[in-house]
Design an enzyme around this catalytic site. Structure first.
Site, PDB file in Angstrom:
ATOM      1  N   HIS A  26       0.312 -11.721   4.641  1.00 45.06           N
ATOM      2  CA  HIS A  26       1.587 -11.087   4.324  1.00 45.06           C
ATOM      3  C   HIS A  26       2.744 -12.047   4.560  1.00 45.06           C
ATOM      4  CE1 HIS A  26      -1.103  -7.635   5.182  1.00 45.06           C
ATOM      5  NE2 HIS A  26      -0.500  -7.157   4.128  1.00 45.06           N
ATOM      6  N   HIS A  33      -4.095  -7.731  -2.877  1.00 47.18           N
ATOM      7  CA  HIS A  33      -5.293  -7.547  -2.051  1.00 47.18           C
ATOM      8  C   HIS A  33      -5.621  -6.065  -1.932  1.00 47.18           C
ATOM      9  CE1 HIS A  33      -1.881  -7.503   0.776  1.00 47.18           C
ATOM     10  NE2 HIS A  33      -2.615  -6.689   1.524  1.00 47.18           N
ATOM     11  N   CYS A  68      -2.733   3.746   6.809  1.00 48.57           N
ATOM     12  CA  CYS A  68      -3.039   2.752   5.778  1.00 48.57           C
ATOM     13  C   CYS A  68      -3.873   1.655   6.427  1.00 48.57           C
ATOM     14  CB  CYS A  68      -1.768   2.143   5.212  1.00 48.57           C
ATOM     15  SG  CYS A  68      -0.678   3.329   4.421  1.00 48.57           S
ATOM     16  N   HIS A  70      -6.860  -1.915   5.530  1.00 48.65           N
ATOM     17  CA  HIS A  70      -7.579  -2.816   4.637  1.00 48.65           C
ATOM     18  C   HIS A  70      -9.071  -2.713   4.920  1.00 48.65           C
ATOM     19  CE1 HIS A  70      -3.570  -4.601   5.347  1.00 48.65           C
ATOM     20  NE2 HIS A  70      -3.619  -4.902   4.064  1.00 48.65           N
ATOM     21  N   GLU A  88      -6.428   4.079  14.820  1.00 52.94           N
ATOM     22  CA  GLU A  88      -4.978   4.272  14.885  1.00 52.94           C
ATOM     23  C   GLU A  88      -4.581   5.620  15.463  1.00 52.94           C
ATOM     24  OE1 GLU A  88      -2.722   3.311  11.397  1.00 52.94           O
ATOM     25  OE2 GLU A  88      -3.902   1.529  10.970  1.00 52.94           O
ATOM     26  N   TYR A 105       0.834  -1.187  -5.852  1.00 49.87           N
ATOM     27  CA  TYR A 105       2.284  -1.347  -5.707  1.00 49.87           C
ATOM     28  C   TYR A 105       2.612  -2.728  -5.165  1.00 49.87           C
ATOM     29  CZ  TYR A 105       1.942  -1.094  -0.669  1.00 49.87           C
ATOM     30  OH  TYR A 105       1.649  -1.384   0.629  1.00 49.87           O
ATOM     31  N   GLU A 115       4.696  -6.883   0.344  1.00 49.12           N
ATOM     32  CA  GLU A 115       3.427  -6.148   0.411  1.00 49.12           C
ATOM     33  C   GLU A 115       2.977  -5.986  -1.031  1.00 49.12           C
ATOM     34  OE1 GLU A 115       0.695  -5.672   1.936  1.00 49.12           O
ATOM     35  OE2 GLU A 115       1.480  -4.507   3.583  1.00 49.12           O
ATOM     36  N   GLU A 117      -0.437  -4.590  -2.943  1.00 48.25           N
ATOM     37  CA  GLU A 117      -1.757  -4.024  -2.697  1.00 48.25           C
ATOM     38  C   GLU A 117      -2.281  -3.201  -3.865  1.00 48.25           C
ATOM     39  OE1 GLU A 117      -1.673  -3.625   2.143  1.00 48.25           O
ATOM     40  OE2 GLU A 117      -1.178  -1.842   0.982  1.00 48.25           O
ATOM     41  N   TRP A 162       5.528   2.483  -0.391  1.00 43.37           N
ATOM     42  CA  TRP A 162       4.283   2.900  -1.042  1.00 43.37           C
ATOM     43  C   TRP A 162       4.161   4.418  -1.039  1.00 43.37           C
ATOM     44  CZ3 TRP A 162       4.606  -0.090   3.339  1.00 43.37           C
ATOM     45  CH2 TRP A 162       4.222   0.513   4.544  1.00 43.37           C
TER      46      TRP A 162
END
Length: 193
Positions: A26, A33, A68, A70, A88, A105, A115, A117, A162
């Site tokens: 980032h 990604h 959110c 990855h 989280e 986005y 960002e 993604e 997002w």
């Protein structure tokens, strides 16, 4: 995040083209990604909102959808959602429903950090309260979906970029988030299947 955690880089068609360390991906030239967004609901249809921790690289202290993250290279998307919700928010998840298989986005912070993604969107329904991990989440709150979506659409709620783009698409799925149709996993981009 472990020091060696990698994200999956993708092309504009959603094919995996390599990996890169999450710790350095980032910046001002963030490559496209693979990621995911999830919306956690309770049985009353309230959505769980989270305020991102103040030390996050992207959008610190900003309110957003539930979680959110990855997927790790080779990790199935539902497993990534489950892993991140546990890490989280301390949530145990029995079922992960795909809603928006090809959401993507690009957003730029005032600092110039980007960002970018390919970010399928998922729904999770839970019975438990969240236990936020302070390394990831500054604060949580439950909000009735209609109140939340009306606030986002009417721009009276400050929310992540997002999430602002996702909510109109989710509203298009119907008034009751617990009745939204589940998308076919075959519609996911190749890198996310």
């Amino acid at each position: 995040m472990t020091p060696h955690e990698h994200v999956v880089l993708v092309d504009s068609e959603g094919n995996a083209i390599g990996t890169a360390p999450k710790a350095v991906v980032h910046g001002p030239d963030t490559p496209l990604h693979l990621a995911f967004s999830s919306y956690v609901f309770d049985r009353q249809g309230r959505v769980l909102l989270t305020r991102r921790a103040s030390h996050k690289i992207t959008w610190p202290d900003v309110w957003t959808n539930s979680c959110c993250g990855h997927p790790l290279p080779g990790e199935p998307m539902p497993e990534a959602v489950t892993r991140r919700l546990s890490h989280e928010l301390g949530l145990r998840v029995a079922k992960v429903d795909l809603l928006l298989p090809r959401f993507s986005y690009r957003a730029v912070m005032d600092s110039g950090i980007v960002e970018h993604e390919l970010c399928p969107v998922y729904r999770v329904v839970v019975a438990d309260d969240a236990v936020p991990n302070p390394d990831e989440v500054g604060e949580v709150r439950w909000m009735p979906w209609k109140e939340f979506s009306d606030g986002v659409l009417g721009r009276s709620l400050e929310i992540s970029p997002w999430c602002r783009e996702q909510v109109p698409q989710l509203v298009g799925l119907g008034a009751d988030p617990l009745d939204w149709p589940v998308a076919d996993p075959a519609a996911l981009p190749a890198a996310a299947r």
